[in-house]
Design a protein around this motif. Structure first.
Motif, PDB file in Angstrom:
ATOM      1  N   SER A  68       0.839  -1.198   0.000  1.00 59.16           N
ATOM      2  CA  SER A  68       0.000   0.000   0.000  1.00 59.16           C
ATOM      3  C   SER A  68       0.872   1.244   0.000  1.00 59.16           C
ATOM      4  O   SER A  68       2.079   1.195   0.271  1.00 59.16           O
ATOM      5  N   PHE A  69       0.245   2.389  -0.314  1.00 66.37           N
ATOM      6  CA  PHE A  69       0.910   3.679  -0.207  1.00 66.37           C
ATOM      7  C   PHE A  69       1.058   4.053   1.269  1.00 66.37           C
ATOM      8  O   PHE A  69       0.171   3.800   2.083  1.00 66.37           O
ATOM      9  N   PHE A 104      -2.633   8.922  -5.083  1.00 69.44           N
ATOM     10  CA  PHE A 104      -2.366   9.042  -3.648  1.00 69.44           C
ATOM     11  C   PHE A 104      -1.752  10.402  -3.339  1.00 69.44           C
ATOM     12  O   PHE A 104      -0.739  10.780  -3.906  1.00 69.44           O
ATOM     13  N   ALA A 156       1.623  10.583  -5.469  1.00 72.65           N
ATOM     14  CA  ALA A 156       2.045   9.391  -6.222  1.00 72.65           C
ATOM     15  C   ALA A 156       0.800   8.790  -6.842  1.00 72.65           C
ATOM     16  O   ALA A 156       0.000   8.153  -6.160  1.00 72.65           O
ATOM     17  N   TRP A 166       8.834   7.030   2.671  1.00 74.85           N
ATOM     18  CA  TRP A 166       7.515   6.675   2.156  1.00 74.85           C
ATOM     19  C   TRP A 166       7.619   5.372   1.384  1.00 74.85           C
ATOM     20  O   TRP A 166       8.714   4.846   1.146  1.00 74.85           O
ATOM     21  N   GLN A 167       6.477   4.834   1.000  1.00 75.81           N
ATOM     22  CA  GLN A 167       6.460   3.624   0.184  1.00 75.81           C
ATOM     23  C   GLN A 167       5.331   3.718  -0.835  1.00 75.81           C
ATOM     24  O   GLN A 167       4.301   4.372  -0.585  1.00 75.81           O
ATOM     25  N   THR A 168       5.543   3.093  -1.984  1.00 73.76           N
ATOM     26  CA  THR A 168       4.515   3.029  -3.026  1.00 73.76           C
ATOM     27  C   THR A 168       4.437   1.602  -3.566  1.00 73.76           C
ATOM     28  O   THR A 168       5.471   0.967  -3.786  1.00 73.76           O
ATOM     29  N   ARG A 225      10.345   1.315  -1.308  1.00 71.85           N
ATOM     30  CA  ARG A 225      10.406   2.146  -0.115  1.00 71.85           C
ATOM     31  C   ARG A 225      11.553   3.129  -0.291  1.00 71.85           C
ATOM     32  O   ARG A 225      12.651   2.750  -0.717  1.00 71.85           O
ATOM     33  N   GLN A 228       6.163  10.384  -8.957  1.00 72.39           N
ATOM     34  CA  GLN A 228       6.129  10.743  -7.546  1.00 72.39           C
ATOM     35  C   GLN A 228       6.739  12.125  -7.353  1.00 72.39           C
ATOM     36  O   GLN A 228       7.818  12.413  -7.875  1.00 72.39           O
ATOM     37  N   GLN A 261       4.595   1.409  -9.755  1.00 74.52           N
ATOM     38  CA  GLN A 261       5.451   2.382 -10.430  1.00 74.52           C
ATOM     39  C   GLN A 261       4.586   3.546 -10.865  1.00 74.52           C
ATOM     40  O   GLN A 261       3.556   3.387 -11.518  1.00 74.52           O
ATOM     41  N   THR A 262       5.005   4.754 -10.517  1.00 75.39           N
ATOM     42  CA  THR A 262       4.206   5.932 -10.836  1.00 75.39           C
ATOM     43  C   THR A 262       5.059   7.182 -10.686  1.00 75.39           C
ATOM     44  O   THR A 262       6.148   7.149 -10.106  1.00 75.39           O
ATOM     45  N   ALA A 290       7.755   0.645  -7.760  1.00 71.91           N
ATOM     46  CA  ALA A 290       7.264   0.314  -6.427  1.00 71.91           C
ATOM     47  C   ALA A 290       8.449   0.100  -5.498  1.00 71.91           C
ATOM     48  O   ALA A 290       9.480  -0.449  -5.874  1.00 71.91           O
TER      49      ALA A 290
END
Length: 823
Positions: A738-739, A813, A810, A757-759, A789, A765, A762-763, A787
């Motif tokens: 999760s985000f 999010f 992101a 943070w974490q995603t 951390r 950010q 792939q996006t 994706a």
């Protein structure tokens, strides 16, 4: 002087004996004097605290023999049923040059809607209403003689030596009646039927309990109502009495009016109702202990006099507040006896309780809205003339203050009769007797330094000087919590340090003013506000200090990885069982060689119970297993018999607080072992490490009343899972689910902090920092990333102290968090 109705005539020796004896039979209250000042000629105001209850008490004491002393009652808006007015407002109306309202308290009980007082009132000799004979009054005449009694009003009119009895005062008139109306009723009598009305004025002044000669000013034409001017009375009659008055009263005639209120004093000038009389002849009166009005603690207001009526006491007790609980009437009577009251009456209390000193409300009224409008008030007036400036008064007179704290001093001035006098605040000078204890500004703001002890604030104005004592309290101890805790390298532990002064009272000290240290910086670090973060496995001390006091806590950093078996459940050395609502003869727990998922055996539960709708059927597997580190899940392998059983993990933290961890599903797989998992929430309320105390099983069934259910369940491999640890902005570990935008650390910071943070995908950010006005001050990231951390550093060298916000965008999010830069 004398006191009517309850006056003892006896030798002074006997009176003194009785007075002393009354003290012995009542409990003494330990009164802590907060403030004691003279507020008028022979007039003193004192505020007491009783911390053990607690109570906040205000007492006004006046010398009734002083030539400038007098008592007055006041009606709200000077109308009998014209609404309610605040005590402070009534006091202000009666406060003018050479007629100073020194003290005012609320008066009688009343009708909340109309403001009508519960009992008779006499104001400046004028009677406002008829009595309530079952409730008492307090009355005063111009010679300051006093009565405490249940009274009866009998009014009469004498016309040409003919005595006519008056039916009532300020009420609706019926047939063949005489009613007196005065300006407290209304502007007019409102009587339009046939009858007789004459307006009369006293030749001298109004009194009750005296014969008042009056001149007839006018006779109102028949069928009209009369205008009522202040200070006059309208004689209103109907029927045969009206016919008699038409024949026997003419303009300029003299008539006599008598308002006899008995028992009371001659030439009664002021009277106020209350309930009940609580002190009579130096003793507490008999009061019903089963009456909630008597035994319940409420805010209270009371009036009393001493044995020879040379002293008058007004007393209020705050209530319905954490700082003062209020008194029952027994406690109020004890207090008044201790003050020296010989005769005393309770007035209206509750939210009405108010004391005003020199037009300032000095107590704390209990209503949320503040001072309550009431029906009437009783005042002490000083007629002392204005004089030259004589006294300077600094407040507060005595203070205790902790290191670094502040007190605002104020100064007032009075003439020799304690009437307020103007002073120019710019000409007031402040200085300290010992400047090592603090600083004081030209406006009287004192700031304590870090040097305990006492000093005096000295205030001067021209040739007038006054002083106030200040005690600067030192540090008694500092208490750090938690005193022992387990953490890892991802969970921030926030320590709190309570600073106690030398009186063992907690003082507010900001975390950044505490000095924080760790004994082993390789194990962890702590920031300027007491936030600890672990680095590697090990043991370290956290030390907090303030001036010369310090305290120490123990921190164990335990970093777990992956899934770890904490009990393979091979023997009964760590396990016992108990049951609730089970057939104990057919329910048992023992070890068997198979089936199992680890080792040589598993734990088998054979059960039997009779189902009833009103109860649950429990089996408890009791243990005492401490869990290493900070896992995010606890798991157990279970081989079920097909029924839907529910598993709970009951744990305690290091403070012995109990928590129940629920499993994520029913244990109902009858084909093989399945892992039942419970999620451990890493809350700041949980002080790690956790200790597993028992596994609680609610046995499932088809839930048919009175059916007997039997079966067997197998348990094996108790384990915990730890969260994936990350130390850098990389995606070498498994992709997150999760985000998540984490709180920066340290926070507050100076000058550098880390944001992680974490995603899960792939996006694109972006991570930006904004000031409190929303202006962008930094872009920390603006690129597409896979994706994973991540962690970046942010430096605030170029920024001023204050609140800032960082925002992560992101994909869809968006999350924003606050951070504080302290330079």
């Amino acid at each position: 002087m004398k006191i009517t109705a309850n006056f003892i005539r006896s030798h002074s020796f006997l009176l003194s004996f009785l007075f002393v004896f009354s003290y012995q039979i009542n409990s003494q209250i330990i009164l802590d004097t907060v403030k004691h000042i003279q507020v008028g000629p022979g007039m003193y105001y004192t505020k007491y605290n009783v911390n053990s209850v607690p109570w906040s008490i205000d007492v006004f004491e006046a010398d009734m023999t002083n030539e400038y002393f007098s008592v007055e009652t006041v009606k709200a808006y000077e109308l009998l049923a014209g609404g309610r007015e605040k005590t402070s407002s009534m006091s202000a109306r009666r406060n003018y040059l050479d007629h100073w309202s020194v003290c005012a308290i609320n008066g009688d009980f009343f009708n909340l809607s109309t403001g009508m007082p519960n009992n008779i009132q006499v104001e400046n000799g004028e009677v406002l209403r008829n009595e309530r004979a079952d409730w008492p009054t307090v009355g005063f005449n111009s010679r300051n003689e006093v009565s405490f009694s249940n009274t009866y009003l009998k009014s009469s009119l004498i016309v040409k030596d003919t005595l006519l009895f008056v039916n009532s005062i300020n009420t609706t008139k019926s047939d063949n009646q005489i009613v007196f109306y005065n300006s407290f009723y209304d502007k007019t009598t409102g009587t339009t039927t046939n009858g007789f009305e004459a307006v009369v004025s006293p030749l001298e002044a109004w009194f009750a309990n005296d014969t008042i000669y009056c001149i007839v000013d006018s006779i109102t034409p028949e069928g009209n109502n009369s205008n009522i001017t202040p200070g006059s009375i309208v004689i209103s009659a109907s029927g045969v009495i009206a016919a008699y008055l038409w024949k026997n009263i003419a303009v300029k005639d003299t008539v006599k009016i008598i308002n006899n209120i008995s028992p009371s004093v001659n030439k009664l000038k002021e009277m106020m109702g209350g309930h009940p009389i609580i002190i009579k002849d130096g003793y507490s009166t008999s009061m019903d202990p089963n009456d909630s009005f008597v035994y319940t603690r409420h805010p209270r207001t009371a009036v009393g006099v001493n044995i020879d009526t040379t002293k008058l006491f007004f007393v209020t007790v705050d209530g319905r507040q954490s700082a003062s609980l209020g008194m029952n009437l027994f406690e109020l009577a004890d207090l008044m006896l201790q003050l020296g009251v010989y005769q005393g009456i309770n007035l209206d209390g509750g939210g009405s309780t108010t004391m005003v000193i020199r037009n300032e409300v000095v107590n704390s009224p209990s209503d949320v809205s503040g001072e309550r409008p009431v029906s009437n008030a009783i005042l002490v007036i000083s007629s002392a003339p204005s004089d030259t400036l004589s006294y300077l008064n600094v407040f507060p007179k005595s203070s205790e203050i902790f290191l670094g704290k502040q007190i605002q001093f104020s100064v007032s001035a009075t003439d020799k009769f304690y009437n307020p006098s103007f002073i120019n605040p710019y000409h007031v000078k402040y200085m300290l007797s010992d400047s090592s204890k603090g600083n004081i500004t030209s406006t009287g703001l004192f700031t304590a330094k870090n040097h305990p002890g006492e000093c005096y604030v000295i205030v001067s104005y021209g040739n007038l000087i006054d002083s106030a004592k200040v005690i600067v309290k030192g540090v008694g101890k500092i208490v750090l919590s938690p005193d022992e805790i387990v953490t890892d390298n991802s969970r921030i532990v926030v320590f709190t340090a309570k600073v106690y002064d030398t009186q063992d009272l907690v003082q507010e000290v900001l975390p950044q003013n505490i000095t924080w240290k760790v004994s082993d910086t390789t194990v962890g670090s702590i920031d300027i506000v007491g936030q600890f973060q672990g680095k590697q496995n090990g043991l370290t001390n956290v030390v907090s200090s303030y001036l010369d006091k310090y305290d120490t806590s123990i921190v164990r950093v335990e970093i777990g990885n992956g899934t770890v078996v904490i009990d393979s459940i091979e023997s009964n050395s760590n396990w016992e069982y108990s049951t609730e609502n089970m057939d104990s003869s057919l329910t048992k727990v023992y070890f068997v060689p198979s089936p199992s998922t680890i080792g040589d055996s598993s734990l088998k539960l054979e059960y039997s119970f009779t189902y009833l709708t009103s109860q649950f059927n429990w089996v408890y597997l009791n243990t005492n297993t401490e869990i290493f580190g900070i896992p995010d899940s606890i798991m157990l392998d279970v081989f079920s018999d097909g029924a839907s059983h529910r598993i709970f993990f009951d744990v305690v933290d290091n403070d012995q607080k109990q928590f129940r961890i629920s499993s994520h599903k029913f244990a109902n797989n009858a084909n093989n072992f399945e892992t039942i998992r419970g999620r451990i929430v890493s809350s700041s309320n949980v002080i790690f490490p956790l200790t597993l105390k028992r596994i609680s099983i609610v046995l499932g069934s088809s839930q048919v009343d009175n059916n007997v259910y039997n079966g067997a369940i197998y348990f094996d491999k108790l384990k915990v899972k730890y969260p994936i640890q990350t130390t850098s902005a990389s995606n070498e570990l498994l992709s997150p689910e999760s985000f998540l935008l984490n709180q920066n650390f340290p926070n507050p910071f100076n000058p550098e902090t880390k944001i992680s943070w974490q995603t899960p995908i792939q996006t694109l950010q972006t991570l930006k920092v904004y000031d409190i006005l929303g202006k962008e001050v930094a872009t920390l990231l603006n690129e597409e990333k896979p994706a994973g951390r991540y962690e970046v550093s942010f430096e605030g060298n170029h920024l001023s102290s204050g609140v800032y916000f960082y925002q992560l965008c992101a994909g869809n999010f968006i999350n924003t968090k606050k951070m504080i830069l302290l330079r």
